[in-house]
Design an enzyme around this catalytic site. Structure first.
Site, PDB file in Angstrom:
ATOM      1  N   ASP A  15       1.281  -1.474   0.499  1.00 46.41           N
ATOM      2  CA  ASP A  15       0.070  -0.014   0.676  1.00 46.41           C
ATOM      3  C   ASP A  15       0.607   1.168   0.165  1.00 46.41           C
ATOM      4  O   ASP A  15       1.593   1.222   0.813  1.00 46.41           O
ATOM      5  CB  ASP A  15      -0.859   0.112   0.949  1.00 46.41           C
ATOM      6  N   GLN A  72     -14.346   2.607   1.614  1.00 46.73           N
ATOM      7  CA  GLN A  72     -13.556   2.161   0.503  1.00 46.73           C
ATOM      8  C   GLN A  72     -13.426   3.419  -0.045  1.00 46.73           C
ATOM      9  O   GLN A  72     -14.482   4.069  -0.644  1.00 46.73           O
ATOM     10  CB  GLN A  72     -14.172   1.153  -0.574  1.00 46.73           C
ATOM     11  N   VAL A 118     -10.777   2.836  -3.289  1.00 51.50           N
ATOM     12  CA  VAL A 118     -10.330   2.041  -4.781  1.00 51.50           C
ATOM     13  C   VAL A 118     -11.371   1.235  -5.659  1.00 51.50           C
ATOM     14  O   VAL A 118     -11.601   0.352  -4.711  1.00 51.50           O
ATOM     15  CB  VAL A 118      -9.074   1.648  -4.635  1.00 51.50           C
ATOM     16  N   HIS A 160      -7.086  -5.622   2.200  1.00 53.97           N
ATOM     17  CA  HIS A 160      -5.708  -5.150   3.238  1.00 53.97           C
ATOM     18  C   HIS A 160      -5.436  -6.228   3.742  1.00 53.97           C
ATOM     19  O   HIS A 160      -6.236  -7.187   4.829  1.00 53.97           O
ATOM     20  CB  HIS A 160      -6.618  -4.211   4.048  1.00 53.97           C
ATOM     21  N   ASN A 189     -12.728  -3.233   2.739  1.00 50.70           N
ATOM     22  CA  ASN A 189     -13.089  -2.380   2.871  1.00 50.70           C
ATOM     23  C   ASN A 189     -14.935  -2.592   1.490  1.00 50.70           C
ATOM     24  O   ASN A 189     -14.060  -2.347   0.161  1.00 50.70           O
ATOM     25  CB  ASN A 189     -13.384  -1.079   3.009  1.00 50.70           C
ATOM     26  N   HIS A 192     -10.267  -5.219  -3.054  1.00 51.62           N
ATOM     27  CA  HIS A 192      -9.389  -5.027  -3.001  1.00 51.62           C
ATOM     28  C   HIS A 192      -9.256  -5.568  -0.941  1.00 51.62           C
ATOM     29  O   HIS A 192     -10.113  -5.607  -0.167  1.00 51.62           O
ATOM     30  CB  HIS A 192      -7.724  -4.330  -2.804  1.00 51.62           C
TER      31      HIS A 192
HETATM   32  P1  DGP Z   1      -9.648   1.498   0.499  1.00 55.14           P
HETATM   33  O1  DGP Z   1      -9.778   2.449   1.752  1.00 55.14           O
HETATM   34  O2  DGP Z   1     -10.012   0.250   1.180  1.00 55.14           O
HETATM   35  O3  DGP Z   1     -10.198   1.285  -1.458  1.00 55.14           O
HETATM   36  O4  DGP Z   1      -8.111   1.305  -0.091  1.00 55.14           O
HETATM   37  C1  DGP Z   1      -7.713   2.126  -0.560  1.00 55.14           C
HETATM   38  C2  DGP Z   1      -6.062   1.803  -0.445  1.00 55.14           C
HETATM   39  O5  DGP Z   1      -5.242   1.446  -1.689  1.00 55.14           O
HETATM   40  C3  DGP Z   1      -5.131   2.632   0.691  1.00 55.14           C
HETATM   41  O6  DGP Z   1      -4.618   2.509   0.949  1.00 55.14           O
HETATM   42  C4  DGP Z   1      -4.245   3.297  -0.550  1.00 55.14           C
HETATM   43  C5  DGP Z   1      -3.968   2.342  -1.310  1.00 55.14           C
HETATM   44  N1  DGP Z   1      -3.305   3.069  -2.739  1.00 55.14           N
HETATM   45  C6  DGP Z   1      -4.472   3.712  -3.636  1.00 55.14           C
HETATM   46  N2  DGP Z   1      -3.819   4.488  -4.978  1.00 55.14           N
HETATM   47  C7  DGP Z   1      -2.149   4.076  -4.606  1.00 55.14           C
HETATM   48  C8  DGP Z   1      -1.403   3.680  -5.076  1.00 55.14           C
HETATM   49  O7  DGP Z   1      -1.826   4.338  -7.018  1.00 55.14           O
HETATM   50  N3  DGP Z   1      -0.715   2.161  -5.195  1.00 55.14           N
HETATM   51  C9  DGP Z   1      -0.848   1.604  -4.085  1.00 55.14           C
HETATM   52  N4  DGP Z   1       0.369   1.057  -4.167  1.00 55.14           N
HETATM   53  N5  DGP Z   1      -1.152   1.941  -3.742  1.00 55.14           N
HETATM   54  C10 DGP Z   1      -2.562   2.499  -3.145  1.00 55.14           C
END
Ligand code: DGP
Length: 115
Positions: A32, A95, A97, A103, A88, A101
């Site tokens: 992350d 959530q 994205v 975590h 999430n 996914h």
């Molecule tokens: P959620 O809130 O459950 O949708 O988590 C999205 C997660 O994705 C958040 O912890 C940050 C991570 N994230 C967002 N953009 C990027 C990215 O471009 N690269 C990586 N490695 N993680 C990302």
């Protein structure tokens, strides 16, 4: 009109870089970008399922596979003492994205109830 690709679809397609720790036919896993614990890995299906709301019975095996990859990565990262898995779902579930996914969080004390 084609739906806009999520940032995770772009990572799958190699359009933006990520610290990938696992890749197979069904999923990839990467660290992350905003880690909430010393170990914070995201496990995502290659199939673009927006959220758990959008998964179908057809995705049963895929979802099980993702969970076992989470477990294997936890052991690979030295989390034998335990770890937390978070999924999430929807804006109300935190959530951000909209590509499903898991975590995987570990290597710090994880409190309950979560924030
Ligand atoms: P959620 O809130 O459950 O949708 O988590 C999205 C997660 O994705 C958040 O912890 C940050 C991570 N994230 C967002 N953009 C990027 C990215 O471009 N690269 C990586 N490695 N993680 C990302």
């Amino acid at each position: 009109m084609a739906e806009e690709k999520t940032i995770f679809a772009r990572i799958i397609d190699g359009e933006i870089p990520a610290d990938i720790v696992h890749s197979d036919d069904l999923c990839i896993a990467f660290r992350d970008i905003k880690p909430q614990a010393p170990v914070h890995i995201l496990v995502i299906p290659r199939k673009p399922i927006a959220s758990l709301f959008d998964a179908t019975a057809e995705d049963r095996m895929l979802l099980g596979h993702l969970m076992l990859v989470v477990r294997d990565l936890a052991l690979q990262e030295g989390l034998e003492e335990g770890f937390r898995t978070v999924l999430n779902t929807g804006a109300g579930g935190g959530q951000e994205v909209f590509h499903l996914h898991f975590h995987l969080l570990g290597k710090r004390k994880l409190n309950w109830p979560p924030g």
